[in-house]
Design a protein around this motif. Structure first.
Motif, PDB file in Angstrom:
ATOM      1  N   ARG A 235      52.960  31.911  31.094  1.00 21.77           N
ATOM      2  CA  ARG A 235      52.856  31.531  32.462  1.00 21.77           C
ATOM      3  C   ARG A 235      52.893  30.226  32.785  1.00 21.77           C
ATOM      4  O   ARG A 235      52.262  29.405  31.803  1.00 21.77           O
ATOM      5  N   THR A 237      51.610  26.662  34.236  1.00 18.47           N
ATOM      6  CA  THR A 237      50.172  26.248  34.379  1.00 18.47           C
ATOM      7  C   THR A 237      50.320  24.801  35.355  1.00 18.47           C
ATOM      8  O   THR A 237      49.247  24.651  35.691  1.00 18.47           O
ATOM      9  N   HIS A 257      48.952  27.316  42.402  1.00 21.10           N
ATOM     10  CA  HIS A 257      47.970  27.681  43.477  1.00 21.10           C
ATOM     11  C   HIS A 257      47.007  28.529  42.563  1.00 21.10           C
ATOM     12  O   HIS A 257      47.176  29.273  41.844  1.00 21.10           O
ATOM     13  N   GLY A 258      45.651  27.940  42.839  1.00 13.72           N
ATOM     14  CA  GLY A 258      44.495  28.846  42.301  1.00 13.72           C
ATOM     15  C   GLY A 258      44.173  28.463  40.932  1.00 13.72           C
ATOM     16  O   GLY A 258      44.811  27.497  40.434  1.00 13.72           O
ATOM     17  N   GLU A 259      43.076  28.682  40.699  1.00 16.56           N
ATOM     18  CA  GLU A 259      42.473  28.389  39.279  1.00 16.56           C
ATOM     19  C   GLU A 259      41.682  29.491  38.601  1.00 16.56           C
ATOM     20  O   GLU A 259      40.540  29.852  38.947  1.00 16.56           O
ATOM     21  N   SER A 262      47.497  31.792  40.313  1.00 11.99           N
ATOM     22  CA  SER A 262      47.807  33.095  40.960  1.00 11.99           C
ATOM     23  C   SER A 262      49.154  33.161  41.544  1.00 11.99           C
ATOM     24  O   SER A 262      49.865  34.261  41.242  1.00 11.99           O
ATOM     25  N   HIS A 263      49.652  32.037  42.321  1.00 11.44           N
ATOM     26  CA  HIS A 263      50.803  31.878  42.809  1.00 11.44           C
ATOM     27  C   HIS A 263      51.446  30.507  42.585  1.00 11.44           C
ATOM     28  O   HIS A 263      50.743  29.614  42.148  1.00 11.44           O
ATOM     29  N   PRO A 280      53.948  35.437  43.232  1.00 15.29           N
ATOM     30  CA  PRO A 280      53.182  35.957  42.117  1.00 15.29           C
ATOM     31  C   PRO A 280      53.255  35.305  40.815  1.00 15.29           C
ATOM     32  O   PRO A 280      54.392  35.401  40.424  1.00 15.29           O
ATOM     33  N   ILE A 281      52.231  35.068  40.195  1.00 17.67           N
ATOM     34  CA  ILE A 281      52.342  34.503  38.825  1.00 17.67           C
ATOM     35  C   ILE A 281      52.986  35.548  37.861  1.00 17.67           C
ATOM     36  O   ILE A 281      53.547  35.053  36.989  1.00 17.67           O
ATOM     37  N   ASP A 282      52.652  36.584  38.050  1.00 17.00           N
ATOM     38  CA  ASP A 282      53.143  37.724  37.225  1.00 17.00           C
ATOM     39  C   ASP A 282      54.444  37.842  37.097  1.00 17.00           C
ATOM     40  O   ASP A 282      55.228  38.658  36.178  1.00 17.00           O
TER      41      ASP A 282
END
Length: 333
Positions: A235, A237, A257-259, A262-263, A280-282
């Protein structure tokens, strides 16, 4: 007086006894030569001239598998599980009970802390019908009461719990805790007294093995191997990385976004939609091979390599400077 005569004891004449042969059960396997897919009742252990009964109890009992006590209840007899368990049971509990050569599910109806009972074996009936009855329901064949001290194994008596009053022989006597349970024999239910020795433990449903074909097993094995060999999904980073967003194609990450992440916000390389945010990161997968610059540089490198190969091949075809061609050597002569 036998059972047949007892049934017609109030008639003026007793009709002749006509023994019937055991009725064949269909849709079951058999090794006998009497027919295919048929199993016949084995009445040899009940003697000659025995009436065969085609009842719901017998049919449902025969549909059960034999009890493998050592496999399913290895400690039932050795540790006397029933003696310790009967004091803990309450109405509604589910237990496993040994019924002849099989074990069945039972629901506790009542716990009797102390009861005097006798195990009756009815004449001309299979042992499947043997059961415990309390002393107060046992009489002599003449109908007279039996003193409790005279109820002993070997005595012929009748059971007055029903209107038939069948003759039976007392097999054994019991003076201790008993449980009145509702036995569930396949699709047949009946209420009986059971002793602690008949209780095998609390009821646990048996797990049935699912039937799988060899093709399904091969597919599962191949899928498992593929999952083991598949590389882990990477994914993004940080911003600037190139990713693949499902079927929407290649894109460059503009913000994370996020640590942990996540997005992500992305800018698509191709297509009408040029940018999108909060994906979404997924749903994104790191794909550095989709970077246009890396592709252009690879093409430039391969172009230079091809040009170098072409120059070397052309140089090998031209004659060297220190060599004299055959035609020029012939002209000088």
């Amino acid at each position: 007086m036998c059972l047949h005569e007892f049934r017609y004891r109030q008639s003026k004449t007793v009709p002749p006894f006509k023994p019937r042969k055991g009725k064949a059960l269909k849709n079951t396997l058999s090794k006998s030569s009497g027919g295919k897919n048929v199993i016949r009742r084995d009445m040899s252990k009940f003697g000659v001239g025995v009436v065969a009964f085609n009842t719901s109890l017998e049919n449902n009992y025969m549909s059960l598998v034999n009890a493998d006590l050592e496999k399913h209840f290895p400690n039932a007899l050795k540790d006397k599980v029933g003696e310790s368990l009967i004091g803990e049971l309450i109405p509604g509990d589910k237990i496993s009970v040994k019924l002849e050569q099989k074990h069945v599910k039972a629901e506790v109806v009542e716990i009797l802390p102390q009861m005097k009972s006798a195990y009756l074996s009815f004449e001309d009936y299979p042992s499947l019908y043997d059961e415990y009855q309390p002393y107060e329901l046992i009489r002599l064949p003449t109908g007279a009461e039996i003193p409790p001290d005279d109820i002993k194994p070997g005595i012929v008596a009748i059971d007055i719990s029903n209107s038939n009053e069948y003759r039976a022989k007392i097999h054994s006597v019991m003076n201790g805790p008993m449980a009145r349970v509702k036995l569930i024999v396949s699709q047949h239910e009946m209420t009986r007294l059971v002793s602690p020795a008949m209780i095998l433990g609390r009821y646990v449903p048996l797990k049935r093995k699912s039937k799988k074909t060899s093709a399904n097993n091969a597919i599962e094995i191949a899928t498992a191997k593929t999952e083991e060999m598949a590389p882990p999904i990477m994914r993004p980073t940080k911003a600037g990385q190139f990713v693949e967003v499902g079927r929407r194609g290649a894109a460059r990450v503009t913000k994370v976004h996020g640590e942990p992440a996540s997005h992500v916000d992305v800018c698509f390389i191709l297509g009408n939609v040029h940018s999108d945010s909060m994906i979404p990161i997924d749903t994104v997968q790191l794909a550095p091979e989709l970077d246009p610059e890396s592709g252009r540089s690879r093409r430039q490198v391969s172009k230079k390599e091809n040009e170098a190969k072409t120059d070397s091949s052309d140089a090998s075809k031209k004659p060297g400077r220190g060599l004299v061609s055959p035609s020029s050597a012939g002209a000088s002569d």
